[in-house]
Design a protein around this motif. Structure first.
Motif, PDB file in Angstrom:
ATOM      1  N   THR A  17       7.416   1.906  64.350  1.00  0.00           N
ATOM      2  CA  THR A  17       7.740   2.459  63.035  1.00  0.00           C
ATOM      3  C   THR A  17       7.647   1.441  61.914  1.00  0.00           C
ATOM      4  N   TRP A  30      12.159  10.365  57.776  1.00  0.00           N
ATOM      5  CA  TRP A  30      10.948   9.554  57.784  1.00  0.00           C
ATOM      6  C   TRP A  30       9.951  10.161  56.810  1.00  0.00           C
ATOM      7  N   LEU A  73       6.289  11.095  56.174  1.00  0.00           N
ATOM      8  CA  LEU A  73       5.046  11.277  56.911  1.00  0.00           C
ATOM      9  C   LEU A  73       3.919  11.555  55.929  1.00  0.00           C
ATOM     10  N   PHE A  91      -0.952  12.243  58.271  1.00  0.00           N
ATOM     11  CA  PHE A  91      -0.157  11.515  59.249  1.00  0.00           C
ATOM     12  C   PHE A  91       0.618  10.371  58.613  1.00  0.00           C
ATOM     13  N   LEU A 117       3.741   7.663  63.169  1.00  0.00           N
ATOM     14  CA  LEU A 117       3.743   9.050  63.621  1.00  0.00           C
ATOM     15  C   LEU A 117       3.963   9.133  65.126  1.00  0.00           C
TER      16      LEU A 117
END
Length: 615
Positions: free
Chosen positions: A347, A455, A457, A492, A498
């Protein structure tokens, strides 16, 4: 064949979690900010009572708790944390008043020197506002702080507080400065919230993509390669390829043109784009660290972004309005220098691949193309089973314009285009002032995972500024030269991030279409091995990713190993199955499905994969 009793498989489609307690977010709760700020000060006071030589630095609240950094001659141990917590409880029970005081800069400096706290002097230098605010715990301890705080230490509940861990931290995040010790803690409004937080933390450990990635054999890290640079195994590479191919097919249907660009470029390219001026400290130069600045300014760097390269492809020839929109797409790997303490599995890495695309459009095409990009992103999320997300309008901070490039007019147009698009879609959204890229505003998709962590994305950005900086043109219908508008988009985002998120969201149980191995055939004895291999070959010829367990282990172990590897479809092959040309099927999504003919299994698996569904 006698079937062995097997406990039901775990699956990401089966909810076995207890009812959740809604946990407030620190960033959205003034009460939690006060609780955590106050608790961090109490912890620092407790540390200095037990370790008088310890010096304090900073102690902010964070999303799940708080921390304080200390310089201390000896490392803090688990035993020390228990002692510090007991001391904190004593301070809380004394119900000390928390007193805010305003002093002049000179007075603050005098007091800091009096107690010999050099780190506080550095912090004081960075405080621009006056007067300086100090918070006291009774008349025994104080620190520079802007607050907010509770009025009294007795408002805290000791059973809603926990000290969690100790970690190393560099002063100011600079690896060349002193190494400190960071004590992490968490504090909540009540013990029930703490219990729920701890439950989620345990669940996060179960889902941790670093642990599961190793167990499933997807990626590794090597000290010789360096931190933040994952190495992808064959299974992990297959997973990446599946995701890339999936998006490439979607893009081809929508008129995107594939391109490939280099991993390095001259510094001049990024000076023109503005990245060098804004982010050169985060770029990897292809020079030794002791290179002269003049050489570095004229050298090559690893690319931190793909957009300037796509601009060069567009600008290679004069375009007509009839050619627009032009949609260039690339899975481009970029490199950014992240502090080692900020790296975390997949990440947060130093080399990552972005599903980058840049659209060059006329003003008349902007709205439709923007909506089409949003439609693509939503389609991608749907097939990945990512449903819990919200849209953020990431706009420029009008009070801090020096962070950005471009005119007010360009920003107003770009932000207006994004707002118009979400209004047309009727999409729920919120604004993130100051979250824009330096060259343009964004529509960001913020995903909330199974543990309610957020998160970013997918993203789509409107950019009037880079076409201006690179003097891009197209010939309009009236023959005049006009500037195109750019749309930057990445459904993505980072492919590495991802995959890390998907591993944790699915707890390693990938949907059938995405699983690196979709079916494993389990022959009961060696006598069924040839039949199992024949069936596997048929599956492979149909594009089904299948393998045969040739270990010769007993059936129970074959099944346990397949379960541990989270194989979506397990096909047991005994003598009865060979004679009837069938398979005994067990899936992680639906459990035991009984005996099915080979042709039925092949048809059902092929249909499920094509429709992005489970078997």
């Amino acid at each position: 064949m006698v079937k062995q009793p097997i406990s039901p498989p775990e699956s990401h489609n089966q909810s076995q979690e207890p009812e959740k307690i809604n946990l407030p977010r620190t960033s959205e709760s003034e009460d939690l900010k006060k609780i955590r700020h106050t608790t961090s000060h109490i912890m620092a006071m407790a540390v200095q009572k037990l370790f008088p030589e310890a010096q304090v630095t900073i102690g902010p609240w964070i999303e799940n708790g708080f921390y304080y950094d200390f310089e201390n001659s000896e490392p803090f141990t688990e035993k020390d944390l228990k002692a510090i917590y007991k001391q904190m409880v004593k301070i809380i029970n004394r119900k000390l008043p928390v007193i805010r005081e305003e002093v002049s800069r000179e007075e603050a400096e005098r007091r800091i020197k009096e107690i010999n706290e050099p780190y506080k002097l550095e912090i004081l230098e960075d405080i621009k506002e006056e007067p300086i605010t100090i918070y006291h715990l009774g008349d025994e301890w104080w620190d520079l702080c802007a607050g907010p705080h509770l009025e009294n230490t007795g408002e805290l509940k000791p059973k809603a507080i926990e000290l969690e861990s100790v970690a190393g931290a560099y002063w100011r995040g600079d690896e060349n400065k002193a190494q400190l010790q960071r004590i992490y803690g968490t504090a909540w409004e009540n013990p029930e919230q703490l219990a729920e937080y701890k439950r989620r933390k345990e669940e996060a450990m179960r889902r941790d993509h670093r642990k599961l990635g190793k167990e499933l054999g997807l990626f590794v890290f090597s000290d010789l390669v360096g931190p933040g640079l994952p190495l992808w195994t064959p299974k992990g590479t297959l997973l990446r390829t599946l995701l890339e191919d999936f998006l490439k097919q979607e893009q081809l249907k929508r008129g995107y043109l594939p391109v490939v660009t280099p991993h390095i470029a001259k510094v001049d390219l990024f000076k023109t784009s503005g990245h060098w001026q804004k982010y050169k400290e985060d770029m990897f130069p292809l020079m030794a660290e002791n290179s002269e600045a003049a050489k570095l300014e004229n050298g090559f760097v690893m690319k931190p972004m793909n957009c300037p390269f796509h601009i060069q492809i567009y600008d290679n020839e004069l375009r007509s309005y009839r050619e627009l929109p032009i949609r260039l797409a690339e899975f481009g790997t970029v490199y950014r220098y992240e502090q080692s303490g900020e790296l975390g599995g997949l990440t947060r890495v130093r080399g990552f691949t972005v599903d980058d695309s840049h659209l060059f459009v006329t003003p008349e095409q902007l709205d439709e193309e923007f909506l089409n990009v949003v439609d693509l992103i939503l389609s991608v999320f749907n097939k990945l089973q990512l449903k819990n997300f919200k849209a953020r309008l990431s706009f420029r901070d009008p009070e801090n314009k020096e962070k950005y490039i471009g005119s007010d007019e360009a920003w107003q147009k770009a932000q207006g285009a994004i707002r118009s698009a979400v209004d047309k879609l009727g999409m729920e959204h919120f604004e993130g002032i100051g979250e824009a890229a330096f060259y343009g505003p964004k529509l960001d998709f913020i995903f909330q995972d199974a543990l309610e962590r957020e998160w970013q994305l997918g993203t789509v950005q409107v950019d009037y500024n880079l076409p201006e900086r690179f003097k891009l043109e197209y010939v309009a219908e009236d023959g005049s030269r006009q500037r195109p508008i750019m749309i930057h988009r990445a459904p993505f985002g980072s492919l590495e991030r991802l995959i890390g998120i998907l591993i944790e969201e699915y707890a390693g149980d990938f949907p059938l279409w995405l699983a690196p191995v979709q079916a494993r055939l389990l022959p009961v004895t060696e006598a069924q091995l040839d039949f199992a291999k024949e069936v596997a070959a048929k599956m492979i010829s149909l594009g089904i990713r299948a393998e045969v367990d040739t270990s010769g282990d007993r059936l129970g172990k074959l099944i346990r190993n397949a379960e541990k590897q989270k194989i979506p479809v397990m096909a047991v092959v005994g003598q009865k199955e060979v004679e009837s040309n069938s398979l005994s099927i067990r899936t992680r999504a639906s459990g035991d499905l009984g005996t099915m003919s080979v042709s039925e299994v092949l048809d059902n698996m092929k249909n499920a994969i094509t429709n992005y569904s489970n078997f």
